[in-house]
Design an enzyme around this catalytic site. Structure first.
Site, mmCIF file in Angstrom:
data_model
loop_
_atom_site.group_PDB
_atom_site.id
_atom_site.type_symbol
_atom_site.label_atom_id
_atom_site.label_comp_id
_atom_site.label_asym_id
_atom_site.label_seq_id
_atom_site.Cartn_x
_atom_site.Cartn_y
_atom_site.Cartn_z
ATOM 1 N N PHE A 72 89.783 2.746 29.311
ATOM 2 C CA PHE A 72 90.634 2.152 30.976
ATOM 3 C C PHE A 72 90.303 1.246 31.356
ATOM 4 C CE2 PHE A 72 90.803 6.500 31.352
ATOM 5 C CZ PHE A 72 92.107 6.922 31.498
ATOM 6 N N ALA A 74 89.783 -2.707 31.647
ATOM 7 C CA ALA A 74 90.863 -4.150 31.542
ATOM 8 C C ALA A 74 90.914 -4.974 32.443
ATOM 9 C CB ALA A 74 91.553 -3.616 30.958
ATOM 10 N N SER A 76 93.823 -6.892 34.363
ATOM 11 C CA SER A 76 95.230 -6.832 35.095
ATOM 12 C C SER A 76 95.909 -7.045 35.670
ATOM 13 C CB SER A 76 94.962 -4.588 35.029
ATOM 14 O OG SER A 76 94.332 -4.261 36.191
ATOM 15 N N TYR A 140 98.221 -10.541 30.037
ATOM 16 C CA TYR A 140 98.305 -9.907 30.361
ATOM 17 C C TYR A 140 98.895 -8.442 29.007
ATOM 18 C CZ TYR A 140 97.838 -4.866 32.435
ATOM 19 O OH TYR A 140 97.803 -3.453 32.393
#
Ligand SMILES: O=c1ccn([C@@H]2O[C@H](COP(=O)(O)OP(=O)(O)O[C@H]3O[C@H](CO)[C@H](O)[C@H](O)[C@H]3O)[C@@H](O)[C@H]2O)c(=O)[nH]1
Length: 322
Positions: A72, A74, A76, A140
């Site tokens: 998960f 990251a 963002s 992104y």
């Protein structure tokens, strides 16, 4: 089957909810998080916590022998990805490649990766199926798409059992786990901050979209339903395959409808003002999630926007009282 798993980003919003659900289902979980955006007190009880880089700390742990990794961790923020792209290529792509290499080195079998609707860009069809063209409009989305491509080739070449889950708009809360971003950019938490009085008004970014009320339409999915898909994905992952699934409810709500629902749930007036469109925002993003339903047996249980907002509101109120 109980699995021994590493969750990178398990101190963050989606990662903490997934960790709580994995533990509840009987899996053993080690959370790796550098706490750059996560919170140590969000790591669920019962998980071992290692503070560190998602690739380096995970690589050291993998020697202990794990069945899989749910990745998960990251960067963002869409806006930041445009002004500081290197942070996304290094922080997301380079980290993921190092993680894939460490998994290969230690023979770790399974990977579940947090991908995004932003990989599709401005959609040509709606609802969006996984077969739609991927033309991200921001760095992104491009960074997540690059990782998806890398995973596909690692699965083919090295037998990795991989699943990418493409999230649409995640919202709501699960028990004591919810959205606590230091830099909040998401619509529902911002609108609720107006309800609590922490913010004066909500800006509506664009009222001239080709939608029924002129405001942008999104597919909001409850974080608990999203987490359930991860539990199914880690069980269904098949050696040598990289499967990709969209996760949404298949129903779009406009910005105005979201604000109206928040007024209804909170009983607050919530002043809203018109503002220019936000750069890179598509008009409509709605998921076709048939593949996740058919292949994973996924069935969202909180598809009602009212329920999603209610859970986010209860979480917000509880944290203010604490
Ligand atoms: O103050 C605000 C904040 C948002 N919006 C609007 O509300 C909608 C939803 O915005 P969010 O920021 O909540 O969500 P996004 O659809 O932009 O973001 C989602 O898609 C992104 C990629 O496009 C990322 O994946 C991100 O993490 C994910 O939540 C958009 O039309 C946005 O313009 C407003 O009108 N006012």
């Amino acid at each position: 089957m109980a699995l021994k798993l590493i969750v990178t980003g398990g101190a963050g919003y989606v990662g903490s909810v997934c960790t709580a659900k994995l533990l509840k289902a009987g899996h053993e979980v080690v959370v790796v998080d550098d706490l750059s955006t996560g919170h140590a007190d969000a790591v669920p009880e019962g998980a071992r916590f290692v503070e560190g880089d998602a690739a380096d700390a995970t690589a050291s742990l993998l020697a202990e022998g794990f069945d899989g990794v749910l990745h998960f961790a990251a960067k963002s923020l869409v806006g930041e990805s445009m002004s500081d792209p290197g942070k996304y290529w290094r922080g997301n792509v380079f980290t993921a490649i190092r993680l894939l290499d460490a998994m290969r080195e230690h023979g770790t079998a399974r990977l579940v990766f947090s991908s995004t609707a932003a990989t599709y860009g401005e959609p040509e069809v709606s609802p969006i199926p996984e077969t739609a063209p991927t033309q991200p409009t921001n760095t992104y989305g491009a960074s997540k798409l690059a990782i998806d491509h890398a995973i596909t080739s690692y699965a083919r070449a090295h037998g990795l059992a991989a699943v990418s889950l493409r999230y649409f708009n995640v919202a709501g809360a699960y028990g004591r786990y919810g959205e606590r971003h230091t830099t909040e950019t998401h619509l529902i938490p911002l609108v609720l901050q107006v309800a609590t009085g922490d913010r004066d008004q909500i800006q509506i970014f664009g009222e001239d979209y080709p939608t029924s009320d002129g405001t942008a339409v999104r597919d909001y999915i409850h974080v608990a339903d999203l987490a359930d898909a991860h539990l199914l994905a880690v069980q269904h992952a098949t050696a040598g395959e990289h499967r990709i699934y969209n996760l949404g409810n298949g129903t779009g709500f406009s910005v105005r409808q979201v604000i109206e629902t928040c007024r209804d749930v909170t009983g607050h007036e919530i002043p809203a003002v018109a503002a220019p469109r936000r750069a890179g925002d598509p008009a409509v993003l709605v998921a076709a999630s048939d593949r996740a339903r058919e292949e994973l047996g996924w069935k969202p249980e909180h598809a009602d926007l009212h329920d999603i907002v209610s859970d986010a509101w209860h979480f917000t109120e509880k944290r203010r009282r604490a």
